[in-house]
Design a protein around this motif. Structure first.
Motif, PDB file in Angstrom:
ATOM      1  N   LYS A  15       0.830  -1.214   0.000  1.00 29.88           N
ATOM      2  CA  LYS A  15       0.000   0.000   0.000  1.00 29.88           C
ATOM      3  C   LYS A  15       0.861   1.258   0.000  1.00 29.88           C
ATOM      4  O   LYS A  15       0.333   2.362  -0.056  1.00 29.88           O
ATOM      5  N   TYR A  16       2.151   1.094   0.204  1.00 32.29           N
ATOM      6  CA  TYR A  16       3.066   2.247   0.117  1.00 32.29           C
ATOM      7  C   TYR A  16       4.417   1.761  -0.404  1.00 32.29           C
ATOM      8  O   TYR A  16       4.734   0.567  -0.297  1.00 32.29           O
ATOM      9  N   THR A  17       5.173   2.669  -0.992  1.00 32.37           N
ATOM     10  CA  THR A  17       6.530   2.341  -1.421  1.00 32.37           C
ATOM     11  C   THR A  17       7.486   3.245  -0.650  1.00 32.37           C
ATOM     12  O   THR A  17       7.448   4.466  -0.795  1.00 32.37           O
ATOM     13  N   PRO A  18       8.318   2.640   0.211  1.00 34.21           N
ATOM     14  CA  PRO A  18       9.180   3.449   1.077  1.00 34.21           C
ATOM     15  C   PRO A  18      10.502   3.790   0.416  1.00 34.21           C
ATOM     16  O   PRO A  18      10.806   3.322  -0.689  1.00 34.21           O
ATOM     17  N   CYS A  19      11.321   4.557   1.133  1.00 35.24           N
ATOM     18  CA  CYS A  19      12.729   4.682   0.778  1.00 35.24           C
ATOM     19  C   CYS A  19      13.420   3.400   1.221  1.00 35.24           C
ATOM     20  O   CYS A  19      12.858   2.621   2.003  1.00 35.24           O
ATOM     21  N   ASP A  20      14.621   3.163   0.747  1.00 39.94           N
ATOM     22  CA  ASP A  20      15.384   2.022   1.237  1.00 39.94           C
ATOM     23  C   ASP A  20      15.825   2.262   2.677  1.00 39.94           C
ATOM     24  O   ASP A  20      16.109   3.407   3.076  1.00 39.94           O
ATOM     25  N   ALA A  21      15.894   1.192   3.441  1.00 40.68           N
ATOM     26  CA  ALA A  21      16.417   1.253   4.811  1.00 40.68           C
ATOM     27  C   ALA A  21      17.055  -0.114   5.058  1.00 40.68           C
ATOM     28  O   ALA A  21      16.367  -1.086   5.365  1.00 40.68           O
ATOM     29  N   SER A  22      18.353  -0.170   4.866  1.00 38.90           N
ATOM     30  CA  SER A  22      19.031  -1.472   4.803  1.00 38.90           C
ATOM     31  C   SER A  22      19.397  -2.006   6.179  1.00 38.90           C
ATOM     32  O   SER A  22      19.380  -1.275   7.173  1.00 38.90           O
ATOM     33  N   LYS A  23      19.787  -3.258   6.207  1.00 43.70           N
ATOM     34  CA  LYS A  23      20.229  -3.869   7.466  1.00 43.70           C
ATOM     35  C   LYS A  23      21.464  -3.154   8.012  1.00 43.70           C
ATOM     36  O   LYS A  23      21.562  -2.941   9.219  1.00 43.70           O
ATOM     37  N   GLN A  24      22.396  -2.770   7.135  1.00 50.11           N
ATOM     38  CA  GLN A  24      23.603  -2.087   7.640  1.00 50.11           C
ATOM     39  C   GLN A  24      23.221  -0.773   8.310  1.00 50.11           C
ATOM     40  O   GLN A  24      23.799  -0.401   9.339  1.00 50.11           O
ATOM     41  N   GLN A  25      22.258  -0.076   7.722  1.00 53.84           N
ATOM     42  CA  GLN A  25      21.824   1.201   8.314  1.00 53.84           C
ATOM     43  C   GLN A  25      21.108   0.961   9.642  1.00 53.84           C
ATOM     44  O   GLN A  25      21.290   1.725  10.594  1.00 53.84           O
TER      45      GLN A  25
ATOM     46  N   HIS B  19       6.609  -5.345   2.242  1.00 52.69           N
ATOM     47  CA  HIS B  19       7.220  -6.581   1.739  1.00 52.69           C
ATOM     48  C   HIS B  19       6.220  -7.740   1.715  1.00 52.69           C
ATOM     49  O   HIS B  19       6.618  -8.872   1.418  1.00 52.69           O
ATOM     50  N   GLY B  20       4.970  -7.480   2.058  1.00 49.89           N
ATOM     51  CA  GLY B  20       3.952  -8.534   2.027  1.00 49.89           C
ATOM     52  C   GLY B  20       4.397  -9.742   2.840  1.00 49.89           C
ATOM     53  O   GLY B  20       4.891  -9.612   3.959  1.00 49.89           O
ATOM     54  N   ALA B  21       4.195 -10.940   2.256  1.00 45.33           N
ATOM     55  CA  ALA B  21       4.602 -12.172   2.943  1.00 45.33           C
ATOM     56  C   ALA B  21       5.933 -12.693   2.388  1.00 45.33           C
ATOM     57  O   ALA B  21       6.277 -13.856   2.555  1.00 45.33           O
ATOM     58  N   ASP B  22       6.683 -11.801   1.743  1.00 45.50           N
ATOM     59  CA  ASP B  22       8.023 -12.150   1.268  1.00 45.50           C
ATOM     60  C   ASP B  22       9.011 -11.689   2.349  1.00 45.50           C
ATOM     61  O   ASP B  22       9.335 -10.503   2.445  1.00 45.50           O
ATOM     62  N   ASN B  23       9.451 -12.627   3.144  1.00 44.93           N
ATOM     63  CA  ASN B  23      10.235 -12.294   4.337  1.00 44.93           C
ATOM     64  C   ASN B  23      11.744 -12.207   4.080  1.00 44.93           C
ATOM     65  O   ASN B  23      12.523 -12.144   5.034  1.00 44.93           O
ATOM     66  N   ARG B  24      12.158 -12.199   2.817  1.00 43.56           N
ATOM     67  CA  ARG B  24      13.598 -12.328   2.546  1.00 43.56           C
ATOM     68  C   ARG B  24      14.448 -11.202   3.114  1.00 43.56           C
ATOM     69  O   ARG B  24      15.529 -11.453   3.640  1.00 43.56           O
ATOM     70  N   ALA B  25      13.976  -9.963   3.024  1.00 47.29           N
ATOM     71  CA  ALA B  25      14.802  -8.842   3.529  1.00 47.29           C
ATOM     72  C   ALA B  25      14.952  -8.947   5.041  1.00 47.29           C
ATOM     73  O   ALA B  25      16.048  -8.760   5.584  1.00 47.29           O
ATOM     74  N   MET B  26      13.873  -9.261   5.723  1.00 45.06           N
ATOM     75  CA  MET B  26      13.907  -9.389   7.190  1.00 45.06           C
ATOM     76  C   MET B  26      14.799 -10.562   7.600  1.00 45.06           C
ATOM     77  O   MET B  26      15.628 -10.446   8.514  1.00 45.06           O
ATOM     78  N   VAL B  27      14.641 -11.686   6.905  1.00 47.22           N
ATOM     79  CA  VAL B  27      15.452 -12.878   7.225  1.00 47.22           C
ATOM     80  C   VAL B  27      16.933 -12.606   6.958  1.00 47.22           C
ATOM     81  O   VAL B  27      17.798 -12.952   7.766  1.00 47.22           O
ATOM     82  N   ASP B  28      17.208 -11.950   5.847  1.00 49.89           N
ATOM     83  CA  ASP B  28      18.599 -11.614   5.522  1.00 49.89           C
ATOM     84  C   ASP B  28      19.207 -10.741   6.623  1.00 49.89           C
ATOM     85  O   ASP B  28      20.352 -10.953   7.042  1.00 49.89           O
ATOM     86  N   ALA B  29      18.422  -9.802   7.134  1.00 49.57           N
ATOM     87  CA  ALA B  29      18.922  -8.926   8.209  1.00 49.57           C
ATOM     88  C   ALA B  29      19.134  -9.728   9.493  1.00 49.57           C
ATOM     89  O   ALA B  29      20.157  -9.560  10.177  1.00 49.57           O
ATOM     90  N   CYS B  30      18.223 -10.626   9.803  1.00 51.59           N
ATOM     91  CA  CYS B  30      18.373 -11.441  11.024  1.00 51.59           C
ATOM     92  C   CYS B  30      19.618 -12.317  10.932  1.00 51.59           C
ATOM     93  O   CYS B  30      20.393 -12.419  11.894  1.00 51.59           O
ATOM     94  N   LEU B  31      19.812 -12.926   9.773  1.00 55.46           N
ATOM     95  CA  LEU B  31      20.978 -13.809   9.629  1.00 55.46           C
ATOM     96  C   LEU B  31      22.269 -13.008   9.729  1.00 55.46           C
ATOM     97  O   LEU B  31      23.221 -13.421  10.384  1.00 55.46           O
ATOM     98  N   ALA B  32      22.284 -11.823   9.129  1.00 51.61           N
ATOM     99  CA  ALA B  32      23.498 -11.000   9.158  1.00 51.61           C
ATOM    100  C   ALA B  32      23.795 -10.500  10.569  1.00 51.61           C
ATOM    101  O   ALA B  32      24.958 -10.275  10.914  1.00 51.61           O
ATOM    102  N   ALA B  33      22.760 -10.347  11.364  1.00 50.42           N
ATOM    103  CA  ALA B  33      22.960  -9.821  12.732  1.00 50.42           C
ATOM    104  C   ALA B  33      23.460 -10.898  13.685  1.00 50.42           C
ATOM    105  O   ALA B  33      23.836 -10.596  14.820  1.00 50.42           O
ATOM    106  N   GLY B  34      23.465 -12.150  13.236  1.00 53.94           N
ATOM    107  CA  GLY B  34      23.849 -13.227  14.138  1.00 53.94           C
ATOM    108  C   GLY B  34      22.821 -13.320  15.251  1.00 53.94           C
ATOM    109  O   GLY B  34      21.626 -13.217  15.013  1.00 53.94           O
TER     110      GLY B  34
END
Ligand SMILES: O=C(O)/C=C(\CC(=O)C(=O)O)C(=O)O
Length: 306
Positions: A48-58, A79-94
């Motif tokens: 319903k909205y398109t945001p700016c980018d906000a990356s895991k590193q940020q 991101h709907g039910a596509d959890n890839r960005a969130m999962v990628d951030a969780c994995l990178a955070a250890g």
């Protein structure tokens, strides 16, 4: 893929101040998001909205700058039910991050196991109509039953006026239930009025219900805004958050809500948002519970015992 931000979109605050309030060691930012980056993790077609980018590193840079030890990264509706960005951030955070996912009824047990291995510990059910299309409650209840077996919980996001209609569904959920942003009270109404009293009753009568006392910048009508060094921001939200923390000190969580999707009026300085915390959790004991003990018990239970 190139994405065009929603017109009027406010980007997150680029150079937050260093908080004056020193967070207790081990504090958890229990509500934040990552957005894309869209070129790597495209936003969902049904958004319903398109945001700016906000990356895991940020996000991790903000965590370290503010003095948090850990994050709980909540799947945002863009991101709907596509959890890839969130999962990628969780994995990178250890071990420094946990995740809250959005899943559909079609999710497989194997996919749930993969999410668990990445650090996901809950699913979010969103009832805010401007953010999501309606999902039938029987579908959500089926998902809740499945994730309960993994020891996960359900995060619910709704607006105060909708609580009466959602009450039966919420109180039937078989897991711990975490409410986003105190169920979005209308803070121009009295803190001891019937609307907020219903929310307090919801928590009082159901010991499995927790609340995030977050997002004063979203709820406030009067301000003042967390900008320009303001140490007494969002005065009208203070009595609401204080009431919840003082009555339910063992069932409250706090998060920045970075990168603050869909704000229309102003973008807060996240350092000053941290400085808001001692206005609502007024003793060292309450701050320790809100920022460390409660989120650790919910998201890192084995570390807490260690
Ligand atoms: O970030 C929040 O908690 C609140 C949101 C956005 C949201 O929930 C989402 O996109 O998933 C809002 O009120 O627009």
């Amino acid at each position: 893929m190139q994405f065009q931000k929603t017109p009027g979109w406010l980007d997150w605050y680029a150079d937050p101040s260093k908080p004056k309030f020193q967070l207790p060691p081990g504090s958890v930012d229990a509500h934040c998001h990552v957005f894309g980056p869209g070129a790597q993790f495209p936003f969902a077609p049904e958004r319903k909205y398109t945001p700016c980018d906000a990356s895991k590193q940020q996000l991790f840079a903000l965590r370290d700058h503010l003095g948090f030890a850990r994050n709980v990264i909540v799947q945002a509706t863009c991101h709907g039910a596509d959890n890839r960005a969130m999962v990628d951030a969780c994995l990178a955070a250890g071990d420094k991050a946990r995740g809250i996912a959005t899943v559909k009824r079609s999710v497989t047990d194997e996919e749930l196991q993969q999410l668990h291995a990445a650090g996901v510990r809950g699913v979010r059910f969103n009832f805010v109509k401007r953010l999501v299309d309606f999902t039938p409650k029987d579908e959500l209840m089926e998902i809740a039953g499945r994730i309960a077996k993994l020891g996960w919980h359900v995060v619910i996001y709704f607006e105060a006026v909708d609580l009466p209609e959602l009450w039966d569904f919420f109180t039937a959920l078989p897991t711990t239930v975490v409410v986003d942003h105190m169920g979005r009270p209308d803070v121009s109404k009295p803190v001891d009025g019937p609307e907020f009293e219903l929310f307090l009753k919801f928590m009082r009568e159901h010991a499995n219900v927790w609340s995030k006392v977050s997002c004063p910048e979203r709820l406030s009508v009067t301000g003042p805004k967390a900008l320009n060094g303001e140490q007494h921001a969002y005065q009208d939200v203070v009595p609401f958050a204080r009431r919840v923390i003082e009555e339910f000190p063992d069932r409250v969580l706090w998060g920045t809500d970075w990168p603050h999707p869909n704000l229309k009026d102003h973008m807060p300085d996240d350092g000053l948002l941290v400085d808001f915390i001692p206005q609502i959790a007024t003793t060292a004991e309450l701050q320790q519970k809100l920022l460390v003990d409660n989120p650790m018990r919910l998201y890192w239970p084995s570390n807490e015992l260690a």
